[in-house]
Design an enzyme around this catalytic site. Structure first.
Site, PDB file in Angstrom:
ATOM      1  N   LYS A 135       0.859  -1.188   0.000  1.00 30.49           N
ATOM      2  CA  LYS A 135       0.000   0.000   0.000  1.00 30.49           C
ATOM      3  C   LYS A 135       0.896   1.239   0.000  1.00 30.49           C
ATOM      4  O   LYS A 135       1.977   1.225   0.603  1.00 30.49           O
ATOM      5  CB  LYS A 135      -0.875  -0.035   1.250  1.00 30.49           C
ATOM      6  CG  LYS A 135      -1.893   1.089   1.382  1.00 30.49           C
ATOM      7  CD  LYS A 135      -2.664   0.909   2.677  1.00 30.49           C
ATOM      8  CE  LYS A 135      -3.791   1.914   2.836  1.00 30.49           C
ATOM      9  NZ  LYS A 135      -4.511   1.719   4.123  1.00 30.49           N
ATOM     10  N   LEU A 138      -6.924   8.548   3.550  1.00 31.22           N
ATOM     11  CA  LEU A 138      -6.973   7.174   4.079  1.00 31.22           C
ATOM     12  C   LEU A 138      -8.303   6.848   4.755  1.00 31.22           C
ATOM     13  O   LEU A 138      -8.694   5.681   4.832  1.00 31.22           O
ATOM     14  CB  LEU A 138      -5.858   6.899   5.099  1.00 31.22           C
ATOM     15  CG  LEU A 138      -4.424   6.920   4.609  1.00 31.22           C
ATOM     16  CD1 LEU A 138      -3.487   6.634   5.779  1.00 31.22           C
ATOM     17  CD2 LEU A 138      -4.197   5.920   3.505  1.00 31.22           C
ATOM     18  N   SER A 176      -9.273   1.497   3.036  1.00 30.80           N
ATOM     19  CA  SER A 176      -8.382   2.318   2.249  1.00 30.80           C
ATOM     20  C   SER A 176      -7.298   1.542   1.503  1.00 30.80           C
ATOM     21  O   SER A 176      -6.633   2.094   0.631  1.00 30.80           O
ATOM     22  CB  SER A 176      -7.713   3.364   3.149  1.00 30.80           C
ATOM     23  OG  SER A 176      -6.910   2.759   4.138  1.00 30.80           O
ATOM     24  N   ILE A 199      -7.195   1.212  10.280  1.00 30.41           N
ATOM     25  CA  ILE A 199      -7.594   1.984  11.466  1.00 30.41           C
ATOM     26  C   ILE A 199      -9.104   2.007  11.615  1.00 30.41           C
ATOM     27  O   ILE A 199      -9.633   2.401  12.645  1.00 30.41           O
ATOM     28  CB  ILE A 199      -7.038   3.422  11.411  1.00 30.41           C
ATOM     29  CG1 ILE A 199      -7.123   4.088  12.800  1.00 30.41           C
ATOM     30  CG2 ILE A 199      -7.762   4.272  10.363  1.00 30.41           C
ATOM     31  CD1 ILE A 199      -6.445   5.425  12.901  1.00 30.41           C
ATOM     32  N   GLY A 200      -9.821   1.566  10.570  1.00 33.02           N
ATOM     33  CA  GLY A 200     -11.272   1.522  10.654  1.00 33.02           C
ATOM     34  C   GLY A 200     -11.865   0.439   9.777  1.00 33.02           C
ATOM     35  O   GLY A 200     -13.074   0.423   9.540  1.00 33.02           O
ATOM     36  N   GLY A 201     -10.988  -0.442   9.266  1.00 27.97           N
ATOM     37  CA  GLY A 201     -11.451  -1.522   8.385  1.00 27.97           C
ATOM     38  C   GLY A 201     -10.649  -1.633   7.111  1.00 27.97           C
ATOM     39  O   GLY A 201     -11.019  -2.365   6.190  1.00 27.97           O
ATOM     40  N   SER A 202      -9.514  -0.947   7.044  1.00 34.99           N
ATOM     41  CA  SER A 202      -8.846  -0.727   5.766  1.00 34.99           C
ATOM     42  C   SER A 202      -8.152  -1.919   5.129  1.00 34.99           C
ATOM     43  O   SER A 202      -7.808  -1.866   3.956  1.00 34.99           O
ATOM     44  CB  SER A 202      -7.836   0.417   5.899  1.00 34.99           C
ATOM     45  OG  SER A 202      -8.517   1.628   6.104  1.00 34.99           O
TER      46      SER A 202
END
Length: 573
Positions: free
Chosen positions: A136, A194, A220, A241-244
């Site tokens: 990434k 992101l 992301s 950090i939230g599902g990336s």
């Protein structure tokens, strides 16, 4: 660092051209082939159509552990494997717009050096010897840009502390992968900021879903998901950090691992609002197999990352835990004398899942039950609390970090993010501290609930199966609810994603009459109204398997068992 003023659109266009210019002419598709690919709803077979027989055979393996085995056994050379993956990535980007950086020349030279070492010594350089790994575009590679989707960092590295370090800095995990014999060959697309469940930015535009071009590849780490769906990578590194790493894995029909943040090194990795560390982003892996995830975790932990990054907790790969859980089932997933006990979260009671997701959860539950494992309903403390707290921390700086990067070039926020990331005053310290306490209270309540699951049979739930999102790969612009993944970040739990099925317009119909869905709230109503069986047809459906903090070995073993049960069920049906 100040970059000379220049029209951001011109600089973005030049960057797009420079990416394409790094593709060898013999790997460039003819205009008619490009046009044909872009007319296809499902592009997952296009790359294979443009490969030679040996290249196609290498790419068809789809298992990182098998590929390194083939190199070690002398079946393929590192150069053969790297060439195949570079060519595939070149084709994937031309049809799927999924790369930010191409450094094939560097990768091919690396492969040649690895082959020379193998020929001279008869030994490999590590467990990843010769394996191409995609990154990434947050991870620094020497001599290569890291833009993280910002125009203002074209020609440099986002996140560097001193301009003189440009192109010289290297992320710790990059060095760890190289020390284990990996070949790095490209960096994949991601969204501006992101903090978005799709992949769009002002440099390359949008990356769509290779399985269904009506839909998003997620975010992301969306470019990673798309690249693997197109068959041009079997192992990639992302962040979450939230599902990336979970969202793109589910949306693209692949596997992923989100560890607890302090398990792997984030040192010298570019990030959004890096000073917010109450709920940290974590490095994670995405792969076309569970074995690939295991290989990556073993290899990186073998380097003892805690010796160079003080943020990493010193926990080596715990073979005894992996073996313990793997022993709970036979190779086809059939339960042993001590079956797994798994919870199923059918809905978070805020936004209900679409029909393909409900069917996917049911298929997992049925496969586990048929294999002799225990399945129970999971009804934790209301997840809306965790969603509210987690989002508050992501926005705590008022968008100042994001706007500082936008200001370098004068580029605007992409339209999808204009409302969400308008510049605001940072959160007050007392509010920040109060939210921290609310988060801790939620973690404690969730843990208490988990512990209570031993009542009745004396066996606590081993892991929880839940949606990654309330929909399959989402229609662009209609990702309204991210709580299914964010809650897991708030608690820093370990999680893996496994693919289950695909949306099917003939099965996943819209219920009507007495069975018509009754939305719970306005967001639920918008999400439900966005469901169209025709548009979603063919979209991958995955689920996340969740364990508690620092239980990565456990979750990998259980992910393998769940995958085996699904395969067993498909064979029997």
């Amino acid at each position: 660092m100040t970059i000379p003023a220049q029209d951001w659109q011109i600089r973005a266009a030049e960057k797009r051209e420079s990416i394409l210019a790094r593709i060898p002419n013999e790997w460039k598709l003819a205009p008619e082939d490009l046009e044909k690919a872009k007319r296809q709803r499902d592009m997952t077979g296009v790359v294979r159509d443009h490969l030679e027989a040996t290249e196609a055979s290498i790419l068809a393996t789809k298992d990182a552990s098998n590929i390194v085995g083939y190199i070690k056994d002398g079946i393929y050379s590192a150069l053969q494997v790297t060439t195949a993956f570079c060519k595939a990535a070149a084709i994937a980007h031309q049809i799927g717009n999924c790369l930010h950086e191409i450094f094939f020349d560097q990768a091919l030279e690396r492969a040649k050096a690895l082959d020379a070492h193998f020929e001279e010594t008869g030994t490999v350089c590590g467990p990843l010897h010769g394996l191409p790994i995609s990154l990434k575009d947050q991870f620094h590679v020497k001599g290569v840009d890291t833009t993280m989707g910002y125009v203002g960092w074209i020609g440099s590295n986002l996140g560097i502390k001193d301009p003189k370090d440009a192109h010289n800095i290297e992320s710790q995990i990059t060095a760890e992968l190289l020390s284990q014999g990996a070949v790095l060959y490209c960096k994949t697309s991601l969204p501006q900021t992101l903090l978005f469940g799709e992949t769009k930015n002002n440099i390359i535009g949008e990356t769509l879903n290779p399985h269904n071009r009506n839909l998003s590849c997620g975010g992301s780490s969306g470019g990673e998901g798309a690249l693997q769906a197109l068959g041009a990578s079997v192992l990639g590194v992302g962040t979450d950090i939230g599902g990336s790493v979970r969202i793109p894995a589910a949306f693209n029909g692949i596997f992923s691992l989100k560890p607890t943040p302090e398990r792997l090194s984030y040192r010298d990795v570019a990030n959004t609002n890096p000073g917010q560390n109450t709920y940290r982003s974590t490095v994670g892996f995405m792969s076309t197999s569970v074995a690939g995830l295991e290989l990556a975790l073993r290899a990186t932990l073998s380097t003892k990352p805690w010796e160079r990054d003080p943020a990493v907790v010193p926990i080596p790969f715990r073979q005894e835990i992996f073996d313990e859980y793997q022993s709970r089932a036979s190779g086809d997933g059939t339960a042993s004398s001590k079956p797994l006990k798994l919870g199923i979260l059918w809905t978070d009671r805020a936004v209900g899942p679409h029909p393909p997701i409900i069917r996917g959860l049911q298929e997992v539950a049925d496969a586990l039950t048929a294999a002799g494992h225990k399945v129970v309903d999971w009804d934790p403390p209301i997840q809306a609390i965790a969603k509210r707290v987690h989002v508050s921390f992501l926005l705590a700086d008022g968008g100042h970090d994001i706007h500082s990067h936008l200001a370098l070039s004068g580029e605007p926020l992409i339209p999808d993010l204009e409302e969400h990331f308008q510049l605001k005053p940072p959160m007050d310290l007392l509010e920040y501290q109060d939210l921290t306490l609310q988060g801790l209270d939620y973690e404690a309540a969730y843990s208490d609930y988990w512990n209570s699951t031993s009542q009745g049979d004396g066996q606590i739930v081993d892991a929880v199966i839940m949606p990654v999102a309330p929909h399959a790969a989402v229609i662009p612009g209609k990702y309204y609810h991210t709580a299914y993944t964010e809650v897991i970040n708030l608690m820093n739990y370990s999680a893996a994603v496994v693919p289950v099925t695909k949306a099917d317009k003939a099965i996943d119909i819209v219920p009507d009459g007495d069975d018509a869905y009754d939305p719970l709230n306005d967001v639920d109503k918008r999400n439900w109204e966005a469901y169209d069986p025709e548009i979603y047809d063919g979209a991958p459906v995955g689920v996340q398997i969740v364990a508690r903090k620092f239980e990565e070995e456990k979750i990998l073993a259980i992910a393998g068992i769940v995958t085996a049960c699904l395969k067993r069920g498909a064979t029997q049906n």
